[in-house]
Write a protein that holds these residues in place. Structure first.
Motif, PDB file in Angstrom:
ATOM      1  N   VAL A   1       0.849  -1.195   0.000  1.00 66.09           N
ATOM      2  CA  VAL A   1       0.000   0.000   0.000  1.00 66.09           C
ATOM      3  C   VAL A   1       0.884   1.244   0.000  1.00 66.09           C
ATOM      4  O   VAL A   1       0.639   2.204  -0.738  1.00 66.09           O
ATOM      5  CB  VAL A   1      -0.963   0.005   1.218  1.00 66.09           C
ATOM      6  N   VAL A   2       1.941   1.217   0.808  1.00 63.87           N
ATOM      7  CA  VAL A   2       2.883   2.338   0.856  1.00 63.87           C
ATOM      8  C   VAL A   2       3.614   2.480  -0.478  1.00 63.87           C
ATOM      9  O   VAL A   2       3.842   3.594  -0.953  1.00 63.87           O
ATOM     10  CB  VAL A   2       3.876   2.184   2.029  1.00 63.87           C
ATOM     11  N   VAL A   3       3.952   1.364  -1.105  1.00 59.54           N
ATOM     12  CA  VAL A   3       4.614   1.404  -2.420  1.00 59.54           C
ATOM     13  C   VAL A   3       3.691   2.065  -3.447  1.00 59.54           C
ATOM     14  O   VAL A   3       4.126   2.939  -4.211  1.00 59.54           O
ATOM     15  CB  VAL A   3       5.029  -0.014  -2.880  1.00 59.54           C
ATOM     16  N   VAL A   4       2.436   1.673  -3.467  1.00 57.19           N
ATOM     17  CA  VAL A   4       1.476   2.266  -4.409  1.00 57.19           C
ATOM     18  C   VAL A   4       1.333   3.760  -4.143  1.00 57.19           C
ATOM     19  O   VAL A   4       1.302   4.569  -5.075  1.00 57.19           O
ATOM     20  CB  VAL A   4       0.113   1.541  -4.339  1.00 57.19           C
ATOM     21  N   MET A   5       1.269   4.133  -2.872  1.00 54.86           N
ATOM     22  CA  MET A   5       1.185   5.555  -2.537  1.00 54.86           C
ATOM     23  C   MET A   5       2.443   6.289  -2.996  1.00 54.86           C
ATOM     24  O   MET A   5       2.363   7.406  -3.514  1.00 54.86           O
ATOM     25  CB  MET A   5       0.988   5.749  -1.035  1.00 54.86           C
ATOM     26  N   SER A   6       3.599   5.667  -2.835  1.00 57.40           N
ATOM     27  CA  SER A   6       4.853   6.289  -3.280  1.00 57.40           C
ATOM     28  C   SER A   6       4.846   6.498  -4.787  1.00 57.40           C
ATOM     29  O   SER A   6       5.270   7.556  -5.274  1.00 57.40           O
ATOM     30  CB  SER A   6       6.056   5.428  -2.885  1.00 57.40           C
ATOM     31  N   ILE A   7       4.368   5.518  -5.526  1.00 60.39           N
ATOM     32  CA  ILE A   7       4.277   5.656  -6.980  1.00 60.39           C
ATOM     33  C   ILE A   7       3.367   6.831  -7.334  1.00 60.39           C
ATOM     34  O   ILE A   7       3.698   7.658  -8.192  1.00 60.39           O
ATOM     35  CB  ILE A   7       3.783   4.342  -7.633  1.00 60.39           C
ATOM     36  N   ALA A   8       2.229   6.917  -6.663  1.00 58.62           N
ATOM     37  CA  ALA A   8       1.300   8.024  -6.919  1.00 58.62           C
ATOM     38  C   ALA A   8       1.960   9.374  -6.609  1.00 58.62           C
ATOM     39  O   ALA A   8       1.824  10.333  -7.389  1.00 58.62           O
ATOM     40  CB  ALA A   8       0.026   7.844  -6.097  1.00 58.62           C
ATOM     41  N   LEU A   9       2.679   9.447  -5.509  1.00 53.81           N
ATOM     42  CA  LEU A   9       3.366  10.693  -5.149  1.00 53.81           C
ATOM     43  C   LEU A   9       4.450  11.041  -6.173  1.00 53.81           C
ATOM     44  O   LEU A   9       4.610  12.210  -6.545  1.00 53.81           O
ATOM     45  CB  LEU A   9       3.981  10.578  -3.756  1.00 53.81           C
ATOM     46  N   ILE A  10       5.186  10.036  -6.632  1.00 57.62           N
ATOM     47  CA  ILE A  10       6.231  10.266  -7.639  1.00 57.62           C
ATOM     48  C   ILE A  10       5.613  10.812  -8.924  1.00 57.62           C
ATOM     49  O   ILE A  10       6.196  11.671  -9.589  1.00 57.62           O
ATOM     50  CB  ILE A  10       7.025   8.964  -7.910  1.00 57.62           C
ATOM     51  N   LEU A  11       4.412  10.339  -9.227  1.00 58.71           N
ATOM     52  CA  LEU A  11       3.723  10.788 -10.443  1.00 58.71           C
ATOM     53  C   LEU A  11       2.998  12.116 -10.252  1.00 58.71           C
ATOM     54  O   LEU A  11       2.371  12.616 -11.181  1.00 58.71           O
ATOM     55  CB  LEU A  11       2.754   9.703 -10.918  1.00 58.71           C
ATOM     56  N   GLY A  12       3.083  12.692  -9.049  1.00 54.79           N
ATOM     57  CA  GLY A  12       2.516  14.021  -8.811  1.00 54.79           C
ATOM     58  C   GLY A  12       1.160  14.063  -8.144  1.00 54.79           C
ATOM     59  O   GLY A  12       0.531  15.123  -8.096  1.00 54.79           O
ATOM     60  N   ALA A  13       0.696  12.938  -7.608  1.00 54.36           N
ATOM     61  CA  ALA A  13      -0.594  12.932  -6.911  1.00 54.36           C
ATOM     62  C   ALA A  13      -0.519  13.793  -5.642  1.00 54.36           C
ATOM     63  O   ALA A  13       0.512  13.832  -4.980  1.00 54.36           O
ATOM     64  CB  ALA A  13      -0.996  11.507  -6.548  1.00 54.36           C
ATOM     65  N   PRO A  14      -1.608  14.483  -5.307  1.00 57.91           N
ATOM     66  CA  PRO A  14      -1.621  15.361  -4.124  1.00 57.91           C
ATOM     67  C   PRO A  14      -1.850  14.596  -2.820  1.00 57.91           C
ATOM     68  O   PRO A  14      -2.816  14.843  -2.095  1.00 57.91           O
ATOM     69  CB  PRO A  14      -2.763  16.324  -4.432  1.00 57.91           C
ATOM     70  N   LEU A  15      -0.959  13.669  -2.514  1.00 59.04           N
ATOM     71  CA  LEU A  15      -1.087  12.833  -1.317  1.00 59.04           C
ATOM     72  C   LEU A  15       0.007  13.131  -0.292  1.00 59.04           C
ATOM     73  O   LEU A  15       0.236  12.343   0.615  1.00 59.04           O
ATOM     74  CB  LEU A  15      -1.024  11.351  -1.707  1.00 59.04           C
ATOM     75  N   GLY A  16       0.667  14.251  -0.426  1.00 60.19           N
ATOM     76  CA  GLY A  16       1.794  14.582   0.437  1.00 60.19           C
ATOM     77  C   GLY A  16       1.467  14.690   1.904  1.00 60.19           C
ATOM     78  O   GLY A  16       2.353  14.587   2.749  1.00 60.19           O
ATOM     79  N   ALA A  17       0.194  14.888   2.242  1.00 55.83           N
ATOM     80  CA  ALA A  17      -0.188  14.998   3.650  1.00 55.83           C
ATOM     81  C   ALA A  17       0.037  13.695   4.406  1.00 55.83           C
ATOM     82  O   ALA A  17       0.079  13.684   5.635  1.00 55.83           O
ATOM     83  CB  ALA A  17      -1.653  15.413   3.764  1.00 55.83           C
ATOM     84  N   PHE A  18       0.229  12.594   3.681  1.00 54.04           N
ATOM     85  CA  PHE A  18       0.396  11.291   4.313  1.00 54.04           C
ATOM     86  C   PHE A  18       1.846  10.939   4.617  1.00 54.04           C
ATOM     87  O   PHE A  18       2.122   9.876   5.155  1.00 54.04           O
ATOM     88  CB  PHE A  18      -0.207  10.194   3.430  1.00 54.04           C
ATOM     89  N   THR A  19       2.770  11.822   4.280  1.00 53.77           N
ATOM     90  CA  THR A  19       4.184  11.506   4.479  1.00 53.77           C
ATOM     91  C   THR A  19       5.005  12.762   4.767  1.00 53.77           C
ATOM     92  O   THR A  19       4.590  13.870   4.448  1.00 53.77           O
ATOM     93  CB  THR A  19       4.746  10.741   3.255  1.00 53.77           C
ATOM     94  N   LEU A  20       6.144  12.560   5.396  1.00 50.22           N
ATOM     95  CA  LEU A  20       7.086  13.639   5.737  1.00 50.22           C
ATOM     96  C   LEU A  20       6.423  14.819   6.432  1.00 50.22           C
ATOM     97  O   LEU A  20       6.697  15.973   6.130  1.00 50.22           O
ATOM     98  CB  LEU A  20       7.837  14.110   4.483  1.00 50.22           C
ATOM     99  N   GLY A  21       5.543  14.511   7.359  1.00 50.17           N
ATOM    100  CA  GLY A  21       4.909  15.557   8.145  1.00 50.17           C
ATOM    101  C   GLY A  21       3.919  16.408   7.388  1.00 50.17           C
ATOM    102  O   GLY A  21       3.481  17.445   7.868  1.00 50.17           O
ATOM    103  N   GLY A  22       3.571  16.002   6.177  1.00 50.86           N
ATOM    104  CA  GLY A  22       2.601  16.748   5.386  1.00 50.86           C
ATOM    105  C   GLY A  22       3.122  18.071   4.850  1.00 50.86           C
ATOM    106  O   GLY A  22       2.351  18.962   4.516  1.00 50.86           O
ATOM    107  N   ARG A  23       4.456  18.197   4.757  1.00 52.64           N
ATOM    108  CA  ARG A  23       5.049  19.468   4.305  1.00 52.64           C
ATOM    109  C   ARG A  23       4.664  19.839   2.885  1.00 52.64           C
ATOM    110  O   ARG A  23       4.622  21.007   2.544  1.00 52.64           O
ATOM    111  CB  ARG A  23       6.566  19.419   4.415  1.00 52.64           C
TER     112      ARG A  23
END
Length: 125
Positions: A13-35
């Motif tokens: 699940v984390v891998v899929v989220m990472s792929i989405a983030l790498i592709l520019g999905a607005p999911l940054g609130a779920f990682t690195l303190g939501g910066r």
């Protein structure tokens, strides 16, 4: 062990989220303190590295649970498993301390369950 499969699925699940983030999905609130809502291109390399680590973590967990042939000796695999269990435990505390509510309330339970799965399998290996 079924706990190895559960933990590996959560890691994926984390891998899929990472792929989405790498592709520019607005999911940054779920990682690195939501910066970052959307990760800047320069930081996407960090996400790619994190994703590769998560894939390695899942593979080791499946090995500990007897679902894959070990890549290393029994003793080395056990030590890696204990080290990764400790890392995921510390990661759970970091997620709990996050300023981001999404990271705190979604990623902390995911991390805690994954850490528990790791501890169960590493200690039983």
């Amino acid at each position: 062990m079924m706990t190895a499969i559960i933990g590996a699925v959560l890691l994926m699940v984390v891998v899929v989220m990472s792929i989405a983030l790498i592709l520019g999905a607005p999911l940054g609130a779920f990682t690195l303190g939501g910066r970052f809502k959307v990760f800047p291109p320069k930081l996407r390399l960090v996400l790619a590295t994190q994703m590769l680590m998560q894939l390695f973590f899942a593979a080791i967990l499946l090995q500990l649970g007897g679902h894959m042939a070990p890549w290393f000796s029994h003793q080395v695999t056990k030590v890696i498993g204990i080290v990764l269990a400790a890392y995921l435990t510390l990661n759970s505390f970091a997620n709990l301390a996050s300023k981001s509510k999404q990271e705190k309330y979604v990623m902390t339970p995911l991390s805690v369950v994954t850490a528990i799965c790791y501890w169960i399998n590493a200690l039983a290996f």
